[in-house]
Design a protein around this motif. Structure first.
Motif, short mmCIF file in Angstrom:
data_model
loop_
_atom_site.label_atom_id
_atom_site.label_comp_id
_atom_site.label_asym_id
_atom_site.label_seq_id
_atom_site.Cartn_x
_atom_site.Cartn_y
_atom_site.Cartn_z
N ARG A 1 0.81 -1.22 0.00
CA ARG A 1 0.00 0.00 0.00
C ARG A 1 0.84 1.27 0.00
NH1 ARG A 1 -4.58 -0.01 4.40
NH2 ARG A 1 -5.01 1.94 3.30
N GLY B 1 3.95 3.39 -1.95
CA GLY B 1 4.78 3.47 -3.14
C GLY B 1 3.94 3.71 -4.37
N GLY B 2 4.53 4.38 -5.35
CA GLY B 2 3.81 4.65 -6.59
C GLY B 2 3.41 6.11 -6.68
N GLY B 3 2.78 6.46 -7.80
CA GLY B 3 2.36 7.83 -8.04
C GLY B 3 1.10 8.18 -7.28
N SER C 1 -2.47 10.36 -6.48
CA SER C 1 -3.63 10.86 -7.21
C SER C 1 -3.56 12.39 -7.22
CB SER C 1 -4.93 10.38 -6.55
OG SER C 1 -4.95 8.96 -6.46
N THR D 1 -4.84 7.25 -4.01
CA THR D 1 -3.45 7.31 -3.57
C THR D 1 -3.13 8.69 -3.04
OG1 THR D 1 -2.79 5.64 -5.20
CG2 THR D 1 -1.04 6.97 -4.22
N ASP E 1 -4.11 4.22 -0.61
CA ASP E 1 -2.71 3.88 -0.73
C ASP E 1 -1.91 5.15 -0.48
OD1 ASP E 1 -3.34 1.25 -1.37
OD2 ASP E 1 -3.45 1.69 -3.52
N ALA F 1 1.69 7.34 -1.53
CA ALA F 1 2.79 7.46 -2.48
C ALA F 1 4.13 7.27 -1.79
CB ALA F 1 2.74 8.82 -3.18
N GLN F 2 4.23 7.70 -0.53
CA GLN F 2 5.48 7.58 0.22
C GLN F 2 5.16 7.15 1.65
OE1 GLN F 2 7.91 11.10 0.04
NE2 GLN F 2 7.91 11.19 -2.19
#
Length: 220
Positions: free
Chosen positions: A89, A91-93, A95, A113, A135, A137-138
């Motif tokens: 949950r 990590g990633g770009g 919203s 996110t 989720d 992002a960091q």
């Protein structure tokens, strides 16, 4: 006769900062013991700090004797259970990074996110941010709130690390609940900003249903 078996490793499980620190400490001991030279130590040290899972950490100490406390970078069954809710949950770009309500309202809920920084503004309006199914992002996200004659409500699940730094002038930043002990792998949510003739309220609520499975429903 007891049947003692080693715990089955879960290489896909995310490693924590504490796990990385334990590996680094073991590598330092190995240098002091003459088991590693400085070139090997520096190479493994860099790899340890870049590791994100147990599968990446374990090879760094696999050829070294385990310390007295047991194997390095292998989670206990209790730690595995506690970390599971946050696996995958973070990590990633992110919203959208901004929400504005001017004599209106905004809402973010369900599976979205949270970016590294999210700006929320309510002027003669209101907004709701629900992070229970979100989720991140960091590992650390900052939610900056500005409420002027309006209100912003933020809902987080138990177990996150919550840091409320905002202030109110003829208004209030109100953290209603304690999120409880920080769960392994949980994100850190920093809420900052100010309220003028308005309010920012942070609530802690459990999810009614798990994130995975056919019965998932969005709820506030």
């Amino acid at each position: 006769m007891s049947d003692e078996r080693p715990e089955k490793p879960l290489p896909e499980l995310r490693a924590s900062d504490a796990d990385r620190d334990r590996v680094v400490e073991r590598l330092r001991d190995a240098v002091a013991e003459g088991r590693l030279d400085m070139d090997e130590f520096e190479e493994r040290l860099e790899a340890a700090y870049k590791s994100r899972t147990y599968a990446e950490l374990e090879p760094l100490t696999q050829d070294l004797p385990a310390p007295a406390g047991g194997p390095v970078a292998r989670p206990s069954s209790s730690a595995v259970g506690a970390a599971e809710p946050w696996t995958g949950r973070i990590g990633g770009g992110g919203s959208s990074a901004t929400a504005v309500a001017v004599m209106s309202g905004f809402q973010r809920k369900g599976r979205w996110t949270v970016p590294a920084r999210f700006d929320a503004v309510a002027f003669w309006g209101g907004g709701q941010l629900d992070l229970r199914e979100a989720d991140f992002a960091q590992r650390e996200v900052v939610i900056n709130c500005v409420a002027v004659m309006g209100g912003i409500e933020i809902t987080v699940p138990p177990g996150v690390e919550l840091d409320v730094r905002g202030f109110g002038f003829m208004g209030a930043f109100d953290q209603r609940d304690n999120p409880g002990p920080v769960e392994p792998g949980a994100p850190r949510v920093v809420v900052t900003g100010f309220a003028f003739w308005g309010g920012v309220e942070i609530k802690v609520k459990k999810r009614k249903r798990p994130l995975d499975g056919p019965s998932l429903r969005k709820e506030l």
